[in-house]
Design a protein around this motif. Structure first.
Motif, PDB file in Angstrom:
ATOM      1  N   PHE A  58      22.808  -5.213 -45.289  1.00 16.77           N
ATOM      2  CA  PHE A  58      22.856  -4.579 -44.031  1.00 16.77           C
ATOM      3  C   PHE A  58      21.937  -6.018 -43.294  1.00 16.77           C
ATOM      4  N   HIS A  59      22.162  -5.924 -41.977  1.00 16.65           N
ATOM      5  CA  HIS A  59      21.572  -6.944 -40.834  1.00 16.65           C
ATOM      6  C   HIS A  59      20.242  -5.592 -40.000  1.00 16.65           C
ATOM      7  N   ALA A  60      18.985  -6.371 -39.848  1.00 12.29           N
ATOM      8  CA  ALA A  60      17.594  -5.113 -39.216  1.00 12.29           C
ATOM      9  C   ALA A  60      17.844  -6.731 -37.779  1.00 12.29           C
ATOM     10  N   ASP A  61      17.753  -5.492 -36.739  1.00 14.36           N
ATOM     11  CA  ASP A  61      17.824  -6.326 -35.400  1.00 14.36           C
ATOM     12  C   ASP A  61      16.181  -6.317 -35.436  1.00 14.36           C
ATOM     13  N   SER A  62      15.603  -8.073 -35.145  1.00 15.80           N
ATOM     14  CA  SER A  62      14.166  -8.472 -34.978  1.00 15.80           C
ATOM     15  C   SER A  62      13.912  -8.416 -33.568  1.00 15.80           C
ATOM     16  N   LYS A  63      14.554  -7.548 -33.312  1.00 12.75           N
ATOM     17  CA  LYS A  63      14.187  -6.968 -31.576  1.00 12.75           C
ATOM     18  C   LYS A  63      13.687  -6.532 -31.656  1.00 12.75           C
ATOM     19  N   GLN A  64      13.559  -5.038 -32.225  1.00 12.73           N
ATOM     20  CA  GLN A  64      13.000  -4.420 -32.721  1.00 12.73           C
ATOM     21  C   GLN A  64      11.752  -3.954 -32.886  1.00 12.73           C
ATOM     22  N   ALA A  65      10.894  -3.140 -32.195  1.00 12.36           N
ATOM     23  CA  ALA A  65       9.770  -3.237 -33.455  1.00 12.36           C
ATOM     24  C   ALA A  65       8.987  -3.539 -34.017  1.00 12.36           C
ATOM     25  N   GLN A  66       9.606  -2.498 -34.652  1.00 14.25           N
ATOM     26  CA  GLN A  66       9.553  -1.942 -36.051  1.00 14.25           C
ATOM     27  C   GLN A  66      10.135  -2.762 -37.057  1.00 14.25           C
ATOM     28  N   ASN A  67      11.213  -3.896 -37.398  1.00 15.12           N
ATOM     29  CA  ASN A  67      11.390  -4.707 -37.960  1.00 15.12           C
ATOM     30  C   ASN A  67      10.480  -5.678 -37.839  1.00 15.12           C
ATOM     31  N   GLY A  68      10.266  -6.381 -39.569  1.00 15.72           N
ATOM     32  CA  GLY A  68       9.981  -7.814 -39.141  1.00 15.72           C
ATOM     33  C   GLY A  68       9.111  -7.168 -40.605  1.00 15.72           C
ATOM     34  N   ILE A  79       6.177  -5.057 -44.870  1.00 12.88           N
ATOM     35  CA  ILE A  79       8.090  -5.929 -44.307  1.00 12.88           C
ATOM     36  C   ILE A  79       8.849  -4.012 -44.567  1.00 12.88           C
ATOM     37  N   ASN A  80       8.831  -4.195 -42.394  1.00 13.07           N
ATOM     38  CA  ASN A  80       9.667  -3.232 -43.414  1.00 13.07           C
ATOM     39  C   ASN A  80      11.669  -3.644 -41.748  1.00 13.07           C
ATOM     40  N   LEU A  81      12.532  -3.276 -42.810  1.00 13.94           N
ATOM     41  CA  LEU A  81      14.243  -4.075 -42.028  1.00 13.94           C
ATOM     42  C   LEU A  81      14.736  -2.500 -42.372  1.00 13.94           C
ATOM     43  N   THR A  82      15.655  -2.159 -41.388  1.00 14.41           N
ATOM     44  CA  THR A  82      16.211  -1.355 -40.878  1.00 14.41           C
ATOM     45  C   THR A  82      18.016  -1.561 -40.384  1.00 14.41           C
ATOM     46  N   GLY A  88      19.376   3.040 -30.876  1.00 10.95           N
ATOM     47  CA  GLY A  88      20.009   4.425 -31.396  1.00 10.95           C
ATOM     48  C   GLY A  88      18.368   5.742 -32.820  1.00 10.95           C
ATOM     49  N   THR A  89      19.022   6.596 -33.189  1.00 14.01           N
ATOM     50  CA  THR A  89      18.257   7.240 -33.920  1.00 14.01           C
ATOM     51  C   THR A  89      18.612   7.160 -35.102  1.00 14.01           C
ATOM     52  N   SER A  90      19.422   7.094 -35.612  1.00 12.36           N
ATOM     53  CA  SER A  90      20.129   7.452 -36.775  1.00 12.36           C
ATOM     54  C   SER A  90      19.701   6.264 -38.116  1.00 12.36           C
ATOM     55  N   VAL A  91      19.547   6.732 -39.069  1.00 13.91           N
ATOM     56  CA  VAL A  91      19.146   5.429 -39.800  1.00 13.91           C
ATOM     57  C   VAL A  91      19.752   5.554 -40.950  1.00 13.91           C
ATOM     58  N   ASN A  92      20.806   3.894 -41.507  1.00 10.04           N
ATOM     59  CA  ASN A  92      22.020   4.498 -42.960  1.00 10.04           C
ATOM     60  C   ASN A  92      20.654   3.434 -43.489  1.00 10.04           C
ATOM     61  N   THR A  93      20.476   2.889 -44.002  1.00  4.09           N
ATOM     62  CA  THR A  93      19.422   2.296 -44.506  1.00  4.09           C
ATOM     63  C   THR A  93      18.420   1.921 -44.393  1.00  4.09           C
ATOM     64  N   THR A  94      17.843   1.825 -45.185  1.00  5.38           N
ATOM     65  CA  THR A  94      16.318   0.854 -44.766  1.00  5.38           C
ATOM     66  C   THR A  94      15.523   0.185 -46.189  1.00  5.38           C
ATOM     67  N   LEU A  95      14.843  -1.234 -45.600  1.00  2.00           N
ATOM     68  CA  LEU A  95      14.254  -1.350 -46.964  1.00  2.00           C
ATOM     69  C   LEU A  95      12.035  -1.381 -46.551  1.00  2.00           C
ATOM     70  N   ASP A  96      11.709  -1.625 -47.156  1.00  7.47           N
ATOM     71  CA  ASP A  96      10.256  -0.589 -47.182  1.00  7.47           C
ATOM     72  C   ASP A  96       9.364  -1.490 -47.908  1.00  7.47           C
ATOM     73  N   ILE A  97       8.889  -2.141 -48.086  1.00  9.08           N
ATOM     74  CA  ILE A  97       7.847  -3.325 -48.781  1.00  9.08           C
ATOM     75  C   ILE A  97       6.095  -3.355 -47.871  1.00  9.08           C
ATOM     76  N   ALA A  98       5.251  -3.069 -49.213  1.00 10.40           N
ATOM     77  CA  ALA A  98       4.018  -3.440 -49.071  1.00 10.40           C
ATOM     78  C   ALA A  98       3.328  -4.085 -50.660  1.00 10.40           C
ATOM     79  N   LEU A  99       2.773  -4.605 -49.696  1.00 13.23           N
ATOM     80  CA  LEU A  99       2.057  -5.992 -50.722  1.00 13.23           C
ATOM     81  C   LEU A  99       1.012  -6.366 -50.689  1.00 13.23           C
ATOM     82  N   PRO A 100      -0.388  -6.545 -51.851  1.00 10.81           N
ATOM     83  CA  PRO A 100      -1.599  -6.809 -51.914  1.00 10.81           C
ATOM     84  C   PRO A 100      -1.912  -7.947 -51.162  1.00 10.81           C
TER      85      PRO A 100
END
Length: 194
Positions: A58-68, A79-82, A88-100
């Motif tokens: 999937f591709h995430a719209d980098s212009k949306q504030a929550q993506n990147g 890192i959050n990519l949706t 829109g308000t519906s989410v089909n697929t998301t990747l969320d990453i947290a690193l130290p």
């Protein structure tokens, strides 16, 4: 008359050639050229539940504030990519990453994040996937009670300055509702926002 037909045919030939070149260039930019900011994307292979060697991209719209990719003052990387469509308000697929760490390198899932000065839930490194399976929303995460049951790694291979790219790979076992899912060949590209 012949000269007019020749000029029209020549003009059409040039127009077709230019359109073809323009399409090839656009195809190259919209394909797997993920080294450019704004081409935020995720791909992985999933096995488990009803998924059998299914490739999800999937591709995430980098212009949306929550993506990147976001770096806090303490060097904690999030890192959050949706694939939520604009507005829109519906989410089909998301990747969320947290690193130290906010740098290239490899991290094991469940390694401690001691520099997250904001606290909250991100006290351990992880990758989390949200996706749809047979119409049901799945949140695939590591097992917080028995982390050895859900090993995994996240490797940042490229870490550029703000407005550049953060890129890397992920793999491991995640769980939802007591069902294990094995993720392989995970790859992400995110525009660095901070």
């Amino acid at each position: 008359m012949k000269k007019t037909h020749f000029l029209i045919a020549f003009a059409l030939l040039i127009a077709v050639t230019l359109a073809s070149c323009s399409k090839d260039k656009n195809d190259a930019n919209n394909g797997n050229n993920n080294n450019n900011p704004g081409n935020d994307s995720v791909t992985f292979v999933i096995n488990g539940g009803t998924f059998k060697n299914k490739v999800i991209t999937f591709h995430a719209d980098s212009k949306q504030a929550q993506n990147g990719a976001f770096v806090g003052n303490s060097g904690y990387l999030k890192i959050n990519l949706t694939d939520t469509p604009p507005g829109g308000t519906s989410v089909n697929t998301t990747l969320d990453i947290a690193l130290p760490h906010a740098a290239t390198g490899k991290t094991n899932v469940s390694d401690p994040i001691t520099n997250n000065i904001l606290g909250g839930i991100d006290k351990k490194a992880y990758f989390l996937l949200q996706l749809q399976e047979n119409g049901d929303n799945r949140i695939l995460d590591w097992d917080h009670k028995t982390p050895t049951q859900t090993p995994g790694t996240i490797t940042v291979t490229k870490f550029e300055s703000v407005n550049g790219v953060v890129e890397g790979d992920f793999q491991g076992t995640v769980v939802d509702n007591y069902v294990n899912y094995v993720i392989t060949k995970g790859h992400f590209v995110a525009t660095r926002k901070s």
